[in-house]
Enzyme design. Structure first.
Site, PDB file in Angstrom:
ATOM      1  N   LYS A  81      -5.458  12.201   0.411  1.00 38.36           N
ATOM      2  CA  LYS A  81      -5.988  11.493  -0.860  1.00 38.36           C
ATOM      3  C   LYS A  81      -5.690  10.056  -0.648  1.00 38.36           C
ATOM      4  CE  LYS A  81      -1.460  11.901  -3.180  1.00 38.36           C
ATOM      5  NZ  LYS A  81      -1.189  10.264  -3.367  1.00 38.36           N
ATOM      6  N   ASP A  82      -5.034   9.572   0.582  1.00 36.09           N
ATOM      7  CA  ASP A  82      -4.849   8.003   0.845  1.00 36.09           C
ATOM      8  C   ASP A  82      -6.146   7.513   1.607  1.00 36.09           C
ATOM      9  OD1 ASP A  82      -2.702   7.860  -0.525  1.00 36.09           O
ATOM     10  OD2 ASP A  82      -1.616   8.192   1.460  1.00 36.09           O
ATOM     11  N   ARG A 134      -5.999   7.688 -12.936  1.00 34.59           N
ATOM     12  CA  ARG A 134      -6.502   9.051 -13.143  1.00 34.59           C
ATOM     13  C   ARG A 134      -5.663   9.654 -13.885  1.00 34.59           C
ATOM     14  NH1 ARG A 134      -4.602  13.182 -11.025  1.00 34.59           N
ATOM     15  NH2 ARG A 134      -3.288  12.278  -9.247  1.00 34.59           N
ATOM     16  N   ARG A 135      -4.261   9.533 -13.536  1.00 35.32           N
ATOM     17  CA  ARG A 135      -3.209  10.247 -14.504  1.00 35.32           C
ATOM     18  C   ARG A 135      -3.063  10.039 -15.644  1.00 35.32           C
ATOM     19  NH1 ARG A 135       0.769  10.290  -9.414  1.00 35.32           N
ATOM     20  NH2 ARG A 135       0.362  12.381  -8.439  1.00 35.32           N
ATOM     21  N   ARG A 156       5.451   1.949  -9.299  1.00 32.53           N
ATOM     22  CA  ARG A 156       5.016   2.170  -7.884  1.00 32.53           C
ATOM     23  C   ARG A 156       6.656   2.457  -7.194  1.00 32.53           C
ATOM     24  NH1 ARG A 156       2.324  -1.007  -3.672  1.00 32.53           N
ATOM     25  NH2 ARG A 156       2.867   0.591  -2.476  1.00 32.53           N
ATOM     26  N   ARG A 162      10.984   5.968  -8.362  1.00 30.31           N
ATOM     27  CA  ARG A 162      10.339   6.750  -9.321  1.00 30.31           C
ATOM     28  C   ARG A 162      11.154   7.430 -10.278  1.00 30.31           C
ATOM     29  NH1 ARG A 162       3.971   7.043  -7.769  1.00 30.31           N
ATOM     30  NH2 ARG A 162       3.904   5.636  -6.443  1.00 30.31           N
ATOM     31  N   CYS A 249      -9.905   5.237  -4.526  1.00 30.06           N
ATOM     32  CA  CYS A 249      -9.244   6.331  -4.717  1.00 30.06           C
ATOM     33  C   CYS A 249      -8.086   5.590  -5.804  1.00 30.06           C
ATOM     34  CB  CYS A 249      -8.235   6.665  -3.545  1.00 30.06           C
ATOM     35  SG  CYS A 249      -6.915   5.603  -3.034  1.00 30.06           S
TER      36      CYS A 249
END
Length: 336
Positions: A81-82, A134-135, A156, A162, A249
């Site tokens: 995904k990166d 997106r989330r 981040r 997190r 992305c």
């Protein structure tokens, strides 16, 4: 093949080292050669800006690819995904191993699920941390549809940082990728697996890519054994959708290609091919505004693609439908 150690380039994070270590074990098995991890710091690892601000696409990848092109490492492991959707000249994605769980997960205080968070939050507003537009788009749309009040907070940092926001009471929950937590052995901290009907993952989420120089024929041949054709077809379709939407992305795009679970969908009789059973692949895509007020969400189903071009067409065709439904106006700044 030479007995010299293969040098595998990896990011330095705990997650990157864990997944690169797992790939190194597989590479040793198929090549018979020792594998040495070479830690490389990328811009995405050192910048403290939010991913959406620093461009998202490629910030964790460029330094690894430069090391490959300079011959400092023999292969590199990426979180798929990166990766930018355009493949650079001189490098090849030699293997995409079987995919981990592609879903997003919630790590919430008091072991709560998403549906319970709001009811138990002060002021009846749940603060949920995520760095991904997106989330944010999909969580906000879910909350709006269910009459819930949430605040999505950009964050981040690594997994410890997190989850720390939840443990210290700063946030009610954070959203992370299931695959990452599984790979570092921390899936027991998950309080809710988010259904892909609620939050579609990032294109390629849960999959790894092994990359090497395009002229290293011996290594390419050996590592091809690690490739999973169904995972490759799925992520190729997802990334084709992303590319056709001209999104980086960090843009609010979710996509997932999978084999539908229902046997009626999964297998159908193709009487033109002497009753042969044909498996089908379903591709779903979503793009939306980060506040969740507008989402364009569509899906398509077709035979599992057996070529790169067929997988690419599956994604491109769905993107065309999404653009016709107004997706372009939701994309934010378009990549050039």
């Amino acid at each position: 093949m030479s007995e010299n150690p293969l040098k595998l380039g990896t990011r330095r994070s705990k997650l990157a080292m864990a997944q690169s270590g797992q790939v190194a074990d597989a590479v040793r098995r198929v090549t018979g050669r020792p594998v040495e991890l070479v830690e490389i710091t990328t811009y995405g690892d050192t910048s403290r800006e939010h991913l959406a601000q620093i461009g998202g696409t490629g910030v964790f990848v460029a330094a690894l690819r430069e090391a490959l092109l300079r011959g400092e490492v023999d292969l590199a492991v990426h979180s798929l995904k990166d990766l930018p959707t355009a493949q650079p000249e001189g490098l090849v994605l030699v293997a995409i191993p079987p995919r981990e769980d592609p879903r997003d997960v919630l790590v919430a205080r008091d072991g709560l699920k998403l549906s319970d968070l709001v009811a138990s939050s002060p002021n009846k507003v749940a603060r949920i941390g995520t760095g991904a537009p997106r989330r944010m788009a999909q969580l906000n749309a879910y909350a709006r549809a269910h009459g819930l009040e949430i605040e999505t907070v950009p964050i981040r940092g690594n997994v410890d940082t997190r989850i720390g926001y939840v443990r210290n009471g700063e946030l009610d929950a954070v959203v992370l990728a299931a695959a990452g937590l599984n790979r570092i052995g921390r899936s027991d901290e998950v309080t809710d697996f988010l259904s892909v009907d609620t939050v579609l993952p990032a294109p390629g989420q849960g999959a790894l890519a092994i990359e090497c120089a395009a002229d290293n024929a011996e290594l390419i041949a050996a590592l091809a054994e690690l490739d999973d054709p169904v995972t490759r077809a799925a992520v190729t379709a997802e990334r084709s959708l992303l590319a056709a939407l001209e999104a980086g992305c960090s843009a609010p795009v979710g996509a997932l290609a999978d084999l539908p679970p229902s046997s009626e969908c999964l297998e159908r009789r193709n009487h033109d091919a002497d009753g042969q059973i044909v498996k089908e692949m379903r591709l779903r895509g979503v793009v939306g505004t980060p506040d969740g007020t507008t989402l364009v969400q569509l899906s398509t189903t077709g035979p599992v693609p057996d070529t790169h071009d067929a997988a690419t067409a599956l994604g491109r065709d769905l993107a065309t439908e999404m653009l016709a439904q107004g997706a372009a106006g939701l994309m934010g700044e378009r990549a050039h």
